[in-house]
Design an enzyme around this catalytic site. Sequence first.
Site, PDB file in Angstrom:
ATOM      1  N   TYR A   8       0.983  -7.053   4.591  1.00 56.58           N
ATOM      2  CA  TYR A   8       1.008  -5.920   3.669  1.00 56.58           C
ATOM      3  C   TYR A   8      -0.413  -5.458   3.314  1.00 56.58           C
ATOM      4  O   TYR A   8      -0.705  -4.261   3.330  1.00 56.58           O
ATOM      5  CB  TYR A   8       1.791  -6.297   2.402  1.00 56.58           C
ATOM      6  CG  TYR A   8       2.186  -5.113   1.568  1.00 56.58           C
ATOM      7  CD1 TYR A   8       3.369  -4.421   1.824  1.00 56.58           C
ATOM      8  CD2 TYR A   8       1.381  -4.661   0.520  1.00 56.58           C
ATOM      9  CE1 TYR A   8       3.739  -3.319   1.074  1.00 56.58           C
ATOM     10  CE2 TYR A   8       1.739  -3.566  -0.235  1.00 56.58           C
ATOM     11  CZ  TYR A   8       2.921  -2.904   0.043  1.00 56.58           C
ATOM     12  OH  TYR A   8       3.277  -1.804  -0.699  1.00 56.58           O
ATOM     13  N   HIS A  17      -3.934  -2.893  -6.640  1.00 53.12           N
ATOM     14  CA  HIS A  17      -2.762  -3.714  -6.921  1.00 53.12           C
ATOM     15  C   HIS A  17      -2.905  -5.074  -6.258  1.00 53.12           C
ATOM     16  O   HIS A  17      -3.225  -5.155  -5.076  1.00 53.12           O
ATOM     17  CB  HIS A  17      -1.490  -3.051  -6.401  1.00 53.12           C
ATOM     18  CG  HIS A  17      -1.116  -1.818  -7.157  1.00 53.12           C
ATOM     19  ND1 HIS A  17       0.130  -1.601  -7.653  1.00 53.12           N
ATOM     20  CD2 HIS A  17      -1.851  -0.744  -7.523  1.00 53.12           C
ATOM     21  CE1 HIS A  17       0.155  -0.432  -8.290  1.00 53.12           C
ATOM     22  NE2 HIS A  17      -1.044   0.101  -8.210  1.00 53.12           N
ATOM     23  N   LYS A  55       2.368   1.439   6.190  1.00 55.87           N
ATOM     24  CA  LYS A  55       1.325   1.280   7.215  1.00 55.87           C
ATOM     25  C   LYS A  55       0.833   2.581   7.851  1.00 55.87           C
ATOM     26  O   LYS A  55      -0.212   2.577   8.513  1.00 55.87           O
ATOM     27  CB  LYS A  55       1.861   0.377   8.345  1.00 55.87           C
ATOM     28  CG  LYS A  55       1.994  -1.078   7.952  1.00 55.87           C
ATOM     29  CD  LYS A  55       0.647  -1.759   7.950  1.00 55.87           C
ATOM     30  CE  LYS A  55       0.651  -3.066   7.208  1.00 55.87           C
ATOM     31  NZ  LYS A  55       0.084  -3.018   5.872  1.00 55.87           N
ATOM     32  N   PRO A 108       8.364   3.916   6.550  1.00 58.31           N
ATOM     33  CA  PRO A 108       7.377   3.754   5.477  1.00 58.31           C
ATOM     34  C   PRO A 108       7.489   2.459   4.678  1.00 58.31           C
ATOM     35  O   PRO A 108       6.641   2.186   3.823  1.00 58.31           O
ATOM     36  CB  PRO A 108       7.642   4.968   4.574  1.00 58.31           C
ATOM     37  CG  PRO A 108       9.057   5.356   4.860  1.00 58.31           C
ATOM     38  CD  PRO A 108       9.326   4.989   6.277  1.00 58.31           C
ATOM     39  N   TYR A 136      10.057  -3.046  -4.747  1.00 63.59           N
ATOM     40  CA  TYR A 136      10.926  -2.807  -3.586  1.00 63.59           C
ATOM     41  C   TYR A 136      12.272  -3.464  -3.894  1.00 63.59           C
ATOM     42  O   TYR A 136      12.318  -4.677  -4.127  1.00 63.59           O
ATOM     43  CB  TYR A 136      10.345  -3.461  -2.330  1.00 63.59           C
ATOM     44  CG  TYR A 136       9.114  -2.777  -1.760  1.00 63.59           C
ATOM     45  CD1 TYR A 136       7.849  -2.972  -2.308  1.00 63.59           C
ATOM     46  CD2 TYR A 136       9.217  -1.960  -0.636  1.00 63.59           C
ATOM     47  CE1 TYR A 136       6.726  -2.359  -1.754  1.00 63.59           C
ATOM     48  CE2 TYR A 136       8.097  -1.343  -0.071  1.00 63.59           C
ATOM     49  CZ  TYR A 136       6.861  -1.548  -0.642  1.00 63.59           C
ATOM     50  OH  TYR A 136       5.759  -0.943  -0.093  1.00 63.59           O
TER      51      TYR A 136
HETATM   52  C1  PHB Z   1       4.172   5.570  -1.921  1.00 58.18           C
HETATM   53  O1  PHB Z   1       3.598   5.296  -2.995  1.00 58.18           O
HETATM   54  O2  PHB Z   1       4.328   6.734  -1.558  1.00 58.18           O
HETATM   55  C2  PHB Z   1       4.669   4.458  -1.062  1.00 58.18           C
HETATM   56  C3  PHB Z   1       4.434   3.154  -1.428  1.00 58.18           C
HETATM   57  C4  PHB Z   1       4.898   2.117  -0.638  1.00 58.18           C
HETATM   58  C5  PHB Z   1       5.603   2.395   0.510  1.00 58.18           C
HETATM   59  C6  PHB Z   1       5.833   3.696   0.893  1.00 58.18           C
HETATM   60  C7  PHB Z   1       5.372   4.744   0.092  1.00 58.18           C
HETATM   61  O3  PHB Z   1       6.071   1.367   1.273  1.00 58.18           O
END
Ligand code: PHB
Length: 390
Positions: free
Chosen positions: A384, A72, A296, A292, A200
């Site tokens: 990130y 990505h 990280k 989460p 997000y």
């Molecule tokens: C996930 O795909 O499980 C995932 C992706 C981004 C995050 C947390 C979990 O910030």
Amino acid sequence: MRTQVGIVGAGPAGLMLSHLLHLRGIDSVVIERRSRDYVERRIRAGVLEQGSVDLLRDSGLGDRLTREGSRHEGIELRFAGEAYRVPMTELTGRAITVYGQQEVVKDLISARIAAGGRIVFEVDDVGLHGLDTSTPVIRFRQGGHDVELHCDFVAGCDGSHGVSRGSVPGGVLTSYERAYPFAWLGVLAAAAPAVKELVYANHERGFALYSLRSPEVSRLYLQVDPDEQLDEWPDERIWAELRTRLETVPGWSVNAGPILEKSITPMRSLVVEPMQWERLFLAGDAVHIVPPTGAKGMNLALADVALLGDAFAAWYADGRDDLLRDYSRTALRRVWRAQHFSWWMTSMLHRLDSHDPYEVQLQLSTLRYVATSRSYATSLAENYVGLPEV
Ligand code: PHB
Ligand code: APR
């Protein structure tokens, strides 16, 4: 039993350490409380920083990751009816790869077993002894027998509920902690993702995240109260809430499907320092936890053991103890950067307990700043995708 490095915990940290040591001719034994099947099925996060992908590839674990992982180059932020793409690769030259943590665990276990590595599953009553001597011993029970594993060093990679951290005498460790007044309800769904990149969303009803695992499987999360029970969340309620929080962009909709798995995870931040005491070296969730939102957790676990692998190699090959002595100080620089980033992302995106209108305006202003300032967006992006050197 005798080995050079005794490793407690077969998560990404313990397994990767065992693999890296093997590549350098250092023997290790991993002991794990759960069964192989359990650790291979345990659903966790799935974002790998560029540095983690490089580490996996350079150590010969890149095949399935390259075939099945999805690269990505950006993420999307949704807030107040707006959508903004953070073009991570354009801003940093680096990318992330979405590949479930349990896939990393499966690849590591099969590589260890193919190389004749020893992983002892379903152990009980694990105790660490003689950590302040040059001959530590790990005692445990397995299959009804008492076992002693004699080693030169112990690596405590047993996650947030492990025993390693608690084996250090009182007064040695300092904890820094933050509890958040919310949790994530995560679902894995048999539905084609309606997004190409992670979304997000900051919404007045709470945070939501749209992620994915494959062209047929989506992974989604909702902010919920920490004391909420799963039985209060039938599938229809989950999809309705995901729609409300994510369908804020005209002409776009969530793609629902059968829910394969759901769970609620409380969120907290924790750092325990130092990450070493005498012959015990701690890594991963055993010594630090992040919410989460910054994706990280697994990356920090892998970065810790990359340092430990080099440090043990210097000790065994050249009799040098400088890298072992520096391990905690070096690792903590990355750990604290990730702590700040995870806290910052979490604070910017979640519905705050206080509903304080002033704080809500600060969140929106921060999001608009990311959306309009190349430098601020670059700051988000470089954290990130993972800073190479911290
Ligand atoms: C996930 O795909 O499980 C995932 C992706 C981004 C995050 C947390 C979990 O910030
Ligand atoms: N004895 C042996 N094994 C144990 C014990 C014990 N007393 N206690 C816990 N374990 C095992 C757990 O069953 C687990 O398999 O230690 C392992 C720790 O693995 P993880 O929790 O995956 O931790 P880590 O390897 O540090 O990876 C961190 O996991 O929780 C996620 O978000 C986190 O992505 C991050 C990653």
